[in-house]
Enzyme design. Structure first.
Site, PDB file in Angstrom:
ATOM      1  N   THR A   1      -7.603 108.148 -74.593  1.00 50.92           N
ATOM      2  CA  THR A   1      -7.667 108.351 -76.035  1.00 50.92           C
ATOM      3  C   THR A   1      -6.416 109.098 -76.480  1.00 50.92           C
ATOM      4  O   THR A   1      -5.900 109.932 -75.735  1.00 50.92           O
ATOM      5  CB  THR A   1      -8.912 109.206 -76.346  1.00 50.92           C
TER       6      THR A   1
ATOM      7  N   THR B   1     -10.424 114.838 -76.374  1.00 50.35           N
ATOM      8  CA  THR B   1     -10.385 113.595 -75.597  1.00 50.35           C
ATOM      9  C   THR B   1     -11.292 113.742 -74.378  1.00 50.35           C
ATOM     10  O   THR B   1     -11.439 114.845 -73.845  1.00 50.35           O
ATOM     11  CB  THR B   1      -8.944 113.274 -75.138  1.00 50.35           C
TER      12      THR B   1
HETATM   13  N1  GLY Z   1     -13.255 110.184 -76.316  1.00 49.54           N
HETATM   14  C1  GLY Z   1     -13.283 108.791 -76.588  1.00 49.54           C
HETATM   15  C2  GLY Z   1     -14.620 108.194 -76.510  1.00 49.54           C
HETATM   16  O1  GLY Z   1     -15.485 108.667 -75.792  1.00 49.54           O
HETATM   17  O2  GLY Z   1     -14.843 107.196 -77.148  1.00 49.54           O
END
Ligand code: GLY
Length: 340
Positions: free
Chosen positions: A187, A238
């Site tokens: 991410t 993230t």
């Molecule tokens: N942190 C990104 C997700 O879990 O979608």
């Protein structure tokens, strides 16, 4: 002395063989993203423009799990989540979207052109995009991601992907007929503070590999994936979205900064809270506080990020577990100096 600048992240996770082989490429892109964001910050003076520009670099790179490089759902499709927020509490978010090459720009459109905060799914977003003249471009998986998808679905079929035990039971029948990537979490996100202490945060992701269709993660959820408040600072998270949502990670970081913690202490304390409740290997977070200090913390093996502040000569990327964030000058924490 005061300082201002940007921190960018490219995801928290572990050092897999494929991420090892692309370390220098990842560093280059992270440095580019921080530099582009910082340049925007110095030229236009807006922390919001800075984080959008930086995130677009990461979305376009095809290397991180966002934009063109997004991971795929169980059905092999891209459904992106993205959000942004300013310290004045203006925000926009999109979930399960595949109509924008740069999901962060669509989230900005939601913030700038609607009275809503959060749109989910292409149906409503298409109408909104048409009505506001937002250019729609389908978000298609890259060949590399399709290859990874095939490998991952093979692993899931064998029961080797332990991340989603309940989902696995749900989709076992589907898997016997079809085919699912083990976890990587690349991410992307950014936080920035400008020279007048205004902060912004943003995040963008394809979500977790092999998620069920319709799943929305932390990146679209204000308070979880991002938060910003000029009276505190800005944070972008993230990692495993399901865990980040449970502790409202970014809001927790901002709450700690609001009551006086510096960005680094706030990141560490919030990650400690997450670790205590949900275990190691769950997330990383970056932050800036209203005084222009930056921070980052993780309970994962690595957190890929880069930093560019006025007090630094150039952008510095930190990717490997052994690498440390740059040192910052000591900044003034005189509240009367702040321009709310
Ligand atoms: N942190 C990104 C997700 O879990 O979608």
């Amino acid at each position: 002395m005061s300082d201002y600048g940007i921190v960018v992240h490219g995801g928290a996770g572990s050092l897999t063989p494929s991420s090892k082989s692309t370390i220098s490429l990842r560093k280059r892109i992270l440095v580019q993203a921080a530099s582009v964001g910082y340049e925007s910050l110095t030229k236009r003076g807006s922390s919001l423009d800075a984080i959008v520009e930086a995130i677009k670099v990461l979305e376009d790179s095809k290397v991180f799990n966002a934009g063109s490089g997004s991971s795929l759902t169980l059905e092999g499709k891209v459904t992106a989540d993205a959000a942004l927020m300013t310290g004045e509490l203006r925000c926009g978010a999109i979930g399960c979207a595949s109509i924008a090459k740069n999901p962060i720009s669509l989230a900005r459109q939601v913030m700038d052109r609607s009275d809503h905060v959060f749109f989910v799914g292409n149906e409503g977003l298409q109408k909104f995009a048409d009505a506001t003249g937002f250019r729609q471009e389908p978000l298609e998986p890259t060949n590399e991601r399709l290859k990874q998808y095939k490998k991952n679905i093979r692993l899931m079929k064998k029961g080797a992907v332990k991340t989603w035990p309940k989902n696995y039971r749900l989709v076992k029948n589907y898997l016997q007929k079809n085919q699912l990537s083990p976890e990587t979490s690349d991410t992307v996100g950014a936080v920035a503070v400008d020279s007048t202490s205004k902060v912004s945060a943003g995040v963008s992701t394809g979500g977790r590999w092999l998620k069920l269709p319709g799943r929305v993660g932390d990146s679209a959820v204000i308070g979880a994936g991002i938060y910003a408040d000029d009276f505190a600072g800005a944070a972008s998270a993230t990692g495993a979205g399901e865990e980040i949502i449970r502790v409202c990670l970014s809001k927790t970081v901002c709450d700690l900064m609001r009551i006086g913690a510096d960005a680094q202490t706030a990141c560490e304390a919030a990650i400690d809270i997450l670790t205590a409740r949900r275990g190691y290997g769950t997330a990383g977070v970056i932050a800036v506080d209203r005084f222009g200090r930056f921070g980052s913390a993780r309970n994962t093996e690595m957190l890929q990020c880069s930093f560019r502040f006025r007090s630094m000569r150039r952008s510095v990327a930190v990717v490997l577990p052994s690498e440390n964030p740059p040192k910052q000058i000591k900044v003034s924490t005189d509240l009367t100096r702040l321009n709310f």
